[in-house]
Design a protein around this motif. Structure first.
Motif, PDB file in Angstrom:
ATOM      1  N   UNK A  67      39.801   4.238  30.052  1.00 36.77           N
ATOM      2  CA  UNK A  67      40.475   4.792  28.884  1.00 36.77           C
ATOM      3  C   UNK A  67      40.026   4.053  27.630  1.00 36.77           C
ATOM      4  N   UNK A  68      39.650   4.826  26.614  1.00 41.98           N
ATOM      5  CA  UNK A  68      39.305   4.239  25.324  1.00 41.98           C
ATOM      6  C   UNK A  68      40.610   4.022  24.565  1.00 41.98           C
ATOM      7  N   UNK A  69      41.049   2.786  24.530  1.00 42.80           N
ATOM      8  CA  UNK A  69      42.362   2.477  23.968  1.00 42.80           C
ATOM      9  C   UNK A  69      42.399   2.767  22.470  1.00 42.80           C
ATOM     10  N   UNK A  70      41.342   2.467  21.754  1.00 41.00           N
ATOM     11  CA  UNK A  70      41.321   2.711  20.312  1.00 41.00           C
ATOM     12  C   UNK A  70      41.399   4.207  20.001  1.00 41.00           C
ATOM     13  N   UNK A  71      40.682   5.017  20.764  1.00 42.90           N
ATOM     14  CA  UNK A  71      40.730   6.464  20.555  1.00 42.90           C
ATOM     15  C   UNK A  71      42.108   7.025  20.898  1.00 42.90           C
ATOM     16  N   UNK A  72      42.698   6.546  21.986  1.00 44.81           N
ATOM     17  CA  UNK A  72      44.027   7.020  22.375  1.00 44.81           C
ATOM     18  C   UNK A  72      45.076   6.604  21.349  1.00 44.81           C
ATOM     19  N   UNK A  73      44.969   5.391  20.823  1.00 45.79           N
ATOM     20  CA  UNK A  73      45.930   4.931  19.809  1.00 45.79           C
ATOM     21  C   UNK A  73      45.796   5.731  18.523  1.00 45.79           C
ATOM     22  N   UNK A  74      44.561   6.001  18.114  1.00 48.09           N
ATOM     23  CA  UNK A  74      44.380   6.755  16.869  1.00 48.09           C
ATOM     24  C   UNK A  74      44.867   8.194  17.024  1.00 48.09           C
ATOM     25  N   UNK A 109      40.967   6.340  10.448  1.00 48.18           N
ATOM     26  CA  UNK A 109      40.160   5.105  10.439  1.00 48.18           C
ATOM     27  C   UNK A 109      39.989   4.593  11.865  1.00 48.18           C
ATOM     28  N   UNK A 110      41.047   4.697  12.675  1.00 48.07           N
ATOM     29  CA  UNK A 110      40.935   4.300  14.077  1.00 48.07           C
ATOM     30  C   UNK A 110      39.954   5.160  14.846  1.00 48.07           C
ATOM     31  N   UNK A 111      39.945   6.465  14.568  1.00 44.35           N
ATOM     32  CA  UNK A 111      38.990   7.330  15.268  1.00 44.35           C
ATOM     33  C   UNK A 111      37.561   7.068  14.798  1.00 44.35           C
ATOM     34  N   UNK A 112      37.393   6.720  13.525  1.00 42.10           N
ATOM     35  CA  UNK A 112      36.055   6.354  13.034  1.00 42.10           C
ATOM     36  C   UNK A 112      35.581   5.075  13.717  1.00 42.10           C
ATOM     37  N   UNK A 113      36.490   4.102  13.846  1.00 44.50           N
ATOM     38  CA  UNK A 113      36.129   2.857  14.533  1.00 44.50           C
ATOM     39  C   UNK A 113      35.794   3.123  15.995  1.00 44.50           C
ATOM     40  N   UNK A 114      36.519   4.045  16.617  1.00 44.99           N
ATOM     41  CA  UNK A 114      36.223   4.407  17.997  1.00 44.99           C
ATOM     42  C   UNK A 114      34.850   5.072  18.105  1.00 44.99           C
ATOM     43  N   UNK A 115      34.525   5.923  17.127  1.00 54.26           N
ATOM     44  CA  UNK A 115      33.207   6.560  17.117  1.00 54.26           C
ATOM     45  C   UNK A 115      32.084   5.565  16.910  1.00 54.26           C
ATOM     46  N   UNK A 116      32.310   4.582  16.051  1.00 57.01           N
ATOM     47  CA  UNK A 116      31.298   3.539  15.833  1.00 57.01           C
ATOM     48  C   UNK A 116      31.129   2.708  17.092  1.00 57.01           C
ATOM     49  N   UNK A 117      32.237   2.405  17.761  1.00 57.65           N
ATOM     50  CA  UNK A 117      32.177   1.662  19.015  1.00 57.65           C
ATOM     51  C   UNK A 117      31.421   2.456  20.078  1.00 57.65           C
ATOM     52  N   UNK A 118      31.647   3.775  20.105  1.00 61.82           N
ATOM     53  CA  UNK A 118      30.951   4.644  21.051  1.00 61.82           C
ATOM     54  C   UNK A 118      29.451   4.636  20.783  1.00 61.82           C
ATOM     55  N   UNK A 119      29.072   4.764  19.503  1.00 62.88           N
ATOM     56  CA  UNK A 119      27.649   4.798  19.157  1.00 62.88           C
ATOM     57  C   UNK A 119      26.975   3.466  19.467  1.00 62.88           C
ATOM     58  N   UNK A 120      27.697   2.361  19.288  1.00 61.90           N
ATOM     59  CA  UNK A 120      27.123   1.050  19.567  1.00 61.90           C
ATOM     60  C   UNK A 120      26.960   0.811  21.068  1.00 61.90           C
ATOM     61  N   UNK A 134      26.873  15.323  25.817  1.00 66.86           N
ATOM     62  CA  UNK A 134      27.637  16.453  25.286  1.00 66.86           C
ATOM     63  C   UNK A 134      29.016  15.991  24.824  1.00 66.86           C
ATOM     64  N   UNK A 135      29.647  15.155  25.617  1.00 72.86           N
ATOM     65  CA  UNK A 135      30.968  14.672  25.243  1.00 72.86           C
ATOM     66  C   UNK A 135      30.895  13.684  24.086  1.00 72.86           C
ATOM     67  N   UNK A 136      29.821  12.919  24.021  1.00 72.83           N
ATOM     68  CA  UNK A 136      29.649  12.011  22.886  1.00 72.83           C
ATOM     69  C   UNK A 136      29.459  12.784  21.585  1.00 72.83           C
ATOM     70  N   UNK A 137      28.713  13.869  21.642  1.00 73.26           N
ATOM     71  CA  UNK A 137      28.523  14.716  20.458  1.00 73.26           C
ATOM     72  C   UNK A 137      29.854  15.345  20.054  1.00 73.26           C
TER      73      UNK A 137
END
Length: 171
Positions: A67-74, A109-120, A134-137
Motif C-alpha cells: 500500500x502506498x501510504x502517501x497516496x492513500x492519505x492524500x 500536494x500529497x498526491x504530487x509527492x506520491x507521484x514524484x516518489x513513484x517516478x523516482x 499503464x497504472x503508472x501513467x
C-alpha cells in the motif's frame, strides 16, 4: 373596502411603466448563485479524480503490491475536504469553504509527492513492463488532472467567498 376582481383583468400599475421603480436583485447574489453552481461541478470532477485514485490503489492491492501510504492519505484527505466543501457550498459557510481549500490543497500536494516518489522508484514508460506502466501513467494523469482542477477550484472558491462576504461600507 374593495373586492378583488376575478378574471383576466390586469391590476393597475403593471403595464410596465413602473419598471424603473422595481427592486433589482444585487449583482453579488447572482454571482453567489453562479459560483455555487460552478463549485458543485468542480466538486463532482474532484470526486471522480479521487475515485480514480481509489481504483488505482485497489488494483495495486489486488496485484499484491504494498500500500502506498502517501497516496492513500492524500486521497482520504481530499475525500474529506470534498465532503466539507459540499457542506460549505450548500449551507453558505465561509469557514467550511476555507477549510475545503486548505485541506484539498494538502491532499493534492500529497498526491504530487506520491507521484514524484513513484517516478523516482520506477522508470516510467519502459517498454519492458507495459502492464505496470499503464497504472503508472494512470497515476500521473490523475495527479495532473487533480492539480488542474485544484487550481480552478481555488480560484472559484475564493471568488465565491468574496461574493458571500457582506460588502464593505465606506467610512
Amino acid at each position: 373596502m374593495q373586492q378583488r376582481n376575478s378574471g383576466n383583468r390586469r391590476p393597475s400599475g403593471t403595464d410596465g411603466s413602473d419598471f424603473s421603480y422595481r427592486m433589482v436583485v444585487d449583482n453579488r447574489y447572482t454571482k453567489v448563485a453562479k459560483g455555487k453552481s460552478t463549485l458543485s461541478k468542480v466538486l463532482v470532477i474532484q470526486a471522480v479524480v479521487v475515485l480514480l485514485g481509489v481504483v488505482d490503489i485497489l488494483f495495486s492491492l489486488l496485484n499484491k503490491e504494498p500500500l502506498e501510504i502517501l497516496a492513500a492519505a492524500s486521497i482520504s484527505i481530499t475525500s474529506i475536504s470534498i465532503i466539507i466543501g459540499e457542506l460549505g457550498r450548500k449551507r453558505s459557510r465561509v469557514s467550511f469553504l476555507k477549510f475545503y481549500m486548505v485541506a484539498s490543497s494538502v491532499g493534492v500536494v500529497g498526491s504530487i509527492a506520491s507521484g514524484i516518489e513513484l517516478k523516482a522508484s520506477t522508470p516510467l514508460l519502459g517498454l519492458s513492463n507495459w502492464e505496470t506502466d499503464k497504472f503508472d501513467v494512470l497515476k500521473i494523469a490523475c495527479v495532473c488532472v487533480g492539480l488542474f482542477v485544484q487550481i480552478f477550484s481555488i480560484s472559484k472558491t475564493t471568488s465565491l467567498i468574496g461574493n458571500m462576504s457582506p460588502p464593505k461600507r465606506a467610512s
